[in-house]
Scaffold this active site. Structure first.
Site, PDB file in Angstrom:
ATOM      1  N   GLY A  22     -20.157  -9.001 118.762  1.00  0.00           N
ATOM      2  CA  GLY A  22     -20.171  -8.762 117.220  1.00  0.00           C
ATOM      3  C   GLY A  22     -21.488  -8.161 116.889  1.00  0.00           C
ATOM      4  N   ASP A  42     -22.240  -4.150 128.912  1.00  0.00           N
ATOM      5  CA  ASP A  42     -21.357  -5.415 128.618  1.00  0.00           C
ATOM      6  C   ASP A  42     -20.410  -5.467 129.713  1.00  0.00           C
ATOM      7  OD1 ASP A  42     -19.463  -7.337 127.212  1.00  0.00           O
ATOM      8  OD2 ASP A  42     -20.692  -6.896 125.571  1.00  0.00           O
ATOM      9  N   GLY A  81     -23.818 -12.454 127.109  1.00  0.00           N
ATOM     10  CA  GLY A  81     -23.477 -13.944 127.514  1.00  0.00           C
ATOM     11  C   GLY A  81     -22.603 -14.583 126.565  1.00  0.00           C
ATOM     12  N   SER A  83     -21.232 -16.833 124.088  1.00  0.00           N
ATOM     13  CA  SER A  83     -21.765 -17.082 122.962  1.00  0.00           C
ATOM     14  C   SER A  83     -21.273 -18.426 122.039  1.00  0.00           C
ATOM     15  CB  SER A  83     -21.605 -15.947 122.142  1.00  0.00           C
ATOM     16  OG  SER A  83     -20.373 -15.826 121.650  1.00  0.00           O
ATOM     17  N   SER A 119     -30.491 -19.363 120.747  1.00  0.00           N
ATOM     18  CA  SER A 119     -29.465 -20.119 119.451  1.00  0.00           C
ATOM     19  C   SER A 119     -30.125 -21.197 118.933  1.00  0.00           C
ATOM     20  CB  SER A 119     -28.223 -20.240 120.017  1.00  0.00           C
ATOM     21  OG  SER A 119     -27.204 -20.897 119.122  1.00  0.00           O
ATOM     22  N   TYR A 144     -23.738 -24.867 126.063  1.00  0.00           N
ATOM     23  CA  TYR A 144     -24.101 -23.540 125.468  1.00  0.00           C
ATOM     24  C   TYR A 144     -25.545 -23.700 124.946  1.00  0.00           C
ATOM     25  CZ  TYR A 144     -24.625 -19.887 121.871  1.00  0.00           C
ATOM     26  OH  TYR A 144     -25.016 -18.806 121.363  1.00  0.00           O
ATOM     27  N   LYS A 148     -29.071 -21.831 126.473  1.00  0.00           N
ATOM     28  CA  LYS A 148     -30.179 -21.150 125.936  1.00  0.00           C
ATOM     29  C   LYS A 148     -31.482 -21.616 125.898  1.00  0.00           C
ATOM     30  CE  LYS A 148     -27.365 -17.952 124.222  1.00  0.00           C
ATOM     31  NZ  LYS A 148     -27.693 -16.406 124.285  1.00  0.00           N
ATOM     32  N   SER A 173     -26.867 -18.193 112.006  1.00  0.00           N
ATOM     33  CA  SER A 173     -25.513 -17.807 111.794  1.00  0.00           C
ATOM     34  C   SER A 173     -25.302 -16.378 111.307  1.00  0.00           C
ATOM     35  CB  SER A 173     -24.519 -18.669 110.923  1.00  0.00           C
ATOM     36  OG  SER A 173     -24.753 -20.062 111.414  1.00  0.00           O
ATOM     37  N   SER A 174     -25.351 -15.254 112.320  1.00  0.00           N
ATOM     38  CA  SER A 174     -25.311 -13.924 111.972  1.00  0.00           C
ATOM     39  C   SER A 174     -23.753 -13.531 111.809  1.00  0.00           C
ATOM     40  CB  SER A 174     -26.147 -13.209 112.998  1.00  0.00           C
ATOM     41  OG  SER A 174     -26.605 -11.806 112.451  1.00  0.00           O
TER      42      SER A 174
HETATM   43  P1  NAI Z   1     -20.141 -12.240 121.286  1.00  0.00           P
HETATM   44  O1  NAI Z   1     -19.811 -13.394 122.215  1.00  0.00           O
HETATM   45  O2  NAI Z   1     -19.606 -11.419 120.306  1.00  0.00           O
HETATM   46  O3  NAI Z   1     -20.992 -11.002 122.338  1.00  0.00           O
HETATM   47  C1  NAI Z   1     -21.496 -11.289 123.618  1.00  0.00           C
HETATM   48  C2  NAI Z   1     -21.381 -10.336 124.636  1.00  0.00           C
HETATM   49  O4  NAI Z   1     -21.658 -10.717 125.732  1.00  0.00           O
HETATM   50  C3  NAI Z   1     -19.672 -10.204 124.554  1.00  0.00           C
HETATM   51  O5  NAI Z   1     -19.302  -8.771 124.261  1.00  0.00           O
HETATM   52  C4  NAI Z   1     -19.392 -10.293 125.853  1.00  0.00           C
HETATM   53  O6  NAI Z   1     -18.321  -9.512 126.449  1.00  0.00           O
HETATM   54  C5  NAI Z   1     -20.605 -10.194 126.840  1.00  0.00           C
HETATM   55  N1  NAI Z   1     -20.604 -10.978 127.816  1.00  0.00           N
HETATM   56  C6  NAI Z   1     -20.102 -12.367 127.849  1.00  0.00           C
HETATM   57  N2  NAI Z   1     -20.422 -12.723 129.257  1.00  0.00           N
HETATM   58  C7  NAI Z   1     -20.837 -11.601 130.079  1.00  0.00           C
HETATM   59  C8  NAI Z   1     -21.089 -11.470 131.568  1.00  0.00           C
HETATM   60  N3  NAI Z   1     -21.039 -12.319 132.181  1.00  0.00           N
HETATM   61  N4  NAI Z   1     -21.493 -10.275 131.918  1.00  0.00           N
HETATM   62  C9  NAI Z   1     -21.683  -9.440 130.780  1.00  0.00           C
HETATM   63  N5  NAI Z   1     -21.667  -9.557 129.516  1.00  0.00           N
HETATM   64  C10 NAI Z   1     -21.102 -10.708 129.350  1.00  0.00           C
HETATM   65  O7  NAI Z   1     -21.535 -12.938 120.537  1.00  0.00           O
HETATM   66  P2  NAI Z   1     -22.523 -12.216 119.439  1.00  0.00           P
HETATM   67  O8  NAI Z   1     -22.111 -13.241 118.217  1.00  0.00           O
HETATM   68  O9  NAI Z   1     -22.504 -10.816 119.337  1.00  0.00           O
HETATM   69  O10 NAI Z   1     -23.918 -12.946 119.729  1.00  0.00           O
HETATM   70  C11 NAI Z   1     -24.768 -12.006 120.497  1.00  0.00           C
HETATM   71  C12 NAI Z   1     -25.796 -12.979 121.180  1.00  0.00           C
HETATM   72  O11 NAI Z   1     -26.497 -13.656 120.096  1.00  0.00           O
HETATM   73  C13 NAI Z   1     -25.242 -13.974 122.227  1.00  0.00           C
HETATM   74  O12 NAI Z   1     -26.278 -14.337 123.182  1.00  0.00           O
HETATM   75  C14 NAI Z   1     -25.240 -15.339 121.279  1.00  0.00           C
HETATM   76  O13 NAI Z   1     -25.339 -16.521 121.917  1.00  0.00           O
HETATM   77  C15 NAI Z   1     -26.280 -15.051 120.353  1.00  0.00           C
HETATM   78  N6  NAI Z   1     -26.203 -15.673 119.207  1.00  0.00           N
HETATM   79  C16 NAI Z   1     -25.392 -15.521 118.020  1.00  0.00           C
HETATM   80  C17 NAI Z   1     -25.129 -16.006 116.870  1.00  0.00           C
HETATM   81  C18 NAI Z   1     -24.466 -15.465 115.829  1.00  0.00           C
HETATM   82  O14 NAI Z   1     -24.464 -16.082 114.775  1.00  0.00           O
HETATM   83  N7  NAI Z   1     -23.611 -14.514 116.089  1.00  0.00           N
HETATM   84  C19 NAI Z   1     -26.109 -17.147 116.722  1.00  0.00           C
HETATM   85  C20 NAI Z   1     -26.891 -17.574 117.969  1.00  0.00           C
HETATM   86  C21 NAI Z   1     -26.980 -16.947 118.821  1.00  0.00           C
HETATM   87  C1  15L Z   2     -24.000 -19.450 117.875  1.00  0.00           C
HETATM   88  O1  15L Z   2     -24.918 -19.490 118.692  1.00  0.00           O
HETATM   89  C2  15L Z   2     -22.888 -18.800 117.903  1.00  0.00           C
HETATM   90  O2  15L Z   2     -22.985 -17.723 118.822  1.00  0.00           O
HETATM   91  C3  15L Z   2     -22.156 -18.058 116.930  1.00  0.00           C
HETATM   92  O3  15L Z   2     -20.983 -17.688 117.096  1.00  0.00           O
HETATM   93  C4  15L Z   2     -22.309 -19.172 115.597  1.00  0.00           C
HETATM   94  O4  15L Z   2     -21.508 -20.136 115.679  1.00  0.00           O
HETATM   95  C5  15L Z   2     -23.439 -19.707 115.531  1.00  0.00           C
HETATM   96  O5  15L Z   2     -24.253 -20.021 116.709  1.00  0.00           O
HETATM   97  C6  15L Z   2     -23.742 -20.931 114.451  1.00  0.00           C
HETATM   98  O6  15L Z   2     -24.478 -21.882 114.682  1.00  0.00           O
HETATM   99  O7  15L Z   2     -23.177 -20.597 113.411  1.00  0.00           O
END
Ligand code: NAI
Ligand code: 15L
Length: 273
Positions: A22, A42, A81, A83, A119, A144, A148, A173-174
């Site tokens: 995302g 990815d 990673g 998420s 996170s 999780y 982190k 939360s993005s």
């Molecule tokens: P997401 O789950 O949509 O994207 C993570 C990507 O990492 C996925 O495309 C997935 O295929 C890839 N991935 C997972 N396991 C893998 C592996 N073993 N090898 C290679 N790639 C792998 O998550 P999102 O929302 O885009 O978040 C991006 C990052 O930001 C993550 O690390 C997440 O933990 C962190 N984050 C996101 C938040 C949010 O609100 N969206 C909040 C806090 C942290």
């Molecule tokens: C995270 O770390 C997750 O990757 C995201 O999917 C949300 O759930 C976010 O935190 C949150 O706390 O809202």
């Protein structure tokens, strides 16, 4: 996409992991504006490379593959990673082995700066009536959040031993909009995400710094005064969504751990689904 670029600095080659996710899909066109070449990685499918892009599928647990992935990049934005709360095995592979593989590759290839997508779940068991900063002790809310916290420690060790700088961004939360009352406090707009990532890449000196990633929301529990040197100035706010979110969720159950704690529903998510 920001009308005015967040920095005048230009990078030769940036690596964006998690490019199919995302936030990765959102940052892909944004980061391209700041570099000559954007390398995208990815395990999931990514859109084909456009001009100035390199698409490199890579499994983060595969040390040799990550070593090849990192060669020749100036800086890394590490979003890849697991998420969400998951069983230990995929978290071990992606978020524990993966982050060590990434930093080992950064060390060998002399990459000097990483932006690590940490996170808010590193701190999930603090209550919502407590304020935390970068020096507060971690209280992860599951496997999780624990992974982190480990990633942040890896970043600290690679700074102390090898001089690789990292900004660990404890993202709130993005998403396009805050989805509930908690997210009025944790929301980070995509434009502010771009501002924050670019501030983290362009600040002159960061060592290993921790910053909370939210917009300029009226409510919240993060104190970013220890991260002023990063120069992040959020310009969005969840406040424009507040009336609608409160109308949709007028009553909160204060006996519910998910309501009381900063980590929300993650504090009771089970690792086995
Ligand atoms: P997401 O789950 O949509 O994207 C993570 C990507 O990492 C996925 O495309 C997935 O295929 C890839 N991935 C997972 N396991 C893998 C592996 N073993 N090898 C290679 N790639 C792998 O998550 P999102 O929302 O885009 O978040 C991006 C990052 O930001 C993550 O690390 C997440 O933990 C962190 N984050 C996101 C938040 C949010 O609100 N969206 C909040 C806090 C942290
Ligand atoms: C995270 O770390 C997750 O990757 C995201 O999917 C949300 O759930 C976010 O935190 C949150 O706390 O809202």
């Amino acid at each position: 996409m920001l009308e005015t670029p967040a920095t005048a600095l230009r990078f030769s080659r940036l690596l964006l992991t998690g490019a199919a996710g995302g936030l990765g899909r959102e940052l892909r066109p944004r980061l391209k504006r700041y570099c000559d070449t954007l390398r995208l990685s990815d395990i999931a499918d990514m859109a084909p490379a456009k001009a100035g892009e390199e698409v490199r599928p890579c499994e983060l647990k595969d040390a040799d593959a990550v070593m090849a992935l990192v060669e020749g990049v100036q800086a890394i934005v590490h979003l890849g990673g697991v998420s969400t709360e998951q069983p230990w095995a995929p978290i071990l592979a992606a978020n524990i082995m993966g982050v060590v593989n990434l930093y080992e590759a950064a060390r060998i290839h002399q990459v000097k700066r990483v932006v690590f997508a940490s996170s808010n779940h590193v701190m999930g068991f603090y209550r919502q009536d407590e304020v935390v900063d970068a020096r507060s002790l971690p209280r992860p809310d599951g496997f999780y959040g624990l992974s982190k916290a480990f990633g942040e420690d890896v970043a600290q060790m690679y700074w102390d031993r090898w001089g690789i700088e990292t900004v660990s961004v404890r993202i709130g939360s993005s998403f396009p909009e805050p989805k509930d009352r908690r997210m009025l406090s944790t929301w980070l707009s995509y434009d502010d995400l771009e501002r924050l990532v670019m501030a983290a890449l362009s600040a002159p000196v960061v060592g290993h710094s921790i910053i909370y990633g939210t917009s300029d929301n009226s409510s919240g529990w993060y104190d970013n005064r220890l991260a002023r040197h990063i120069g992040y100035r959020p310009q969005d706010s969840s406040d424009r969504f507040r009336a609608a979110v409160e109308a949709a969720q007028p009553v909160l159950d204060l006996s519910d751990a998910a309501v009381l704690h900063q980590g929300g529903g993650f504090v009771k998510a089970t690792p086995h689904g």
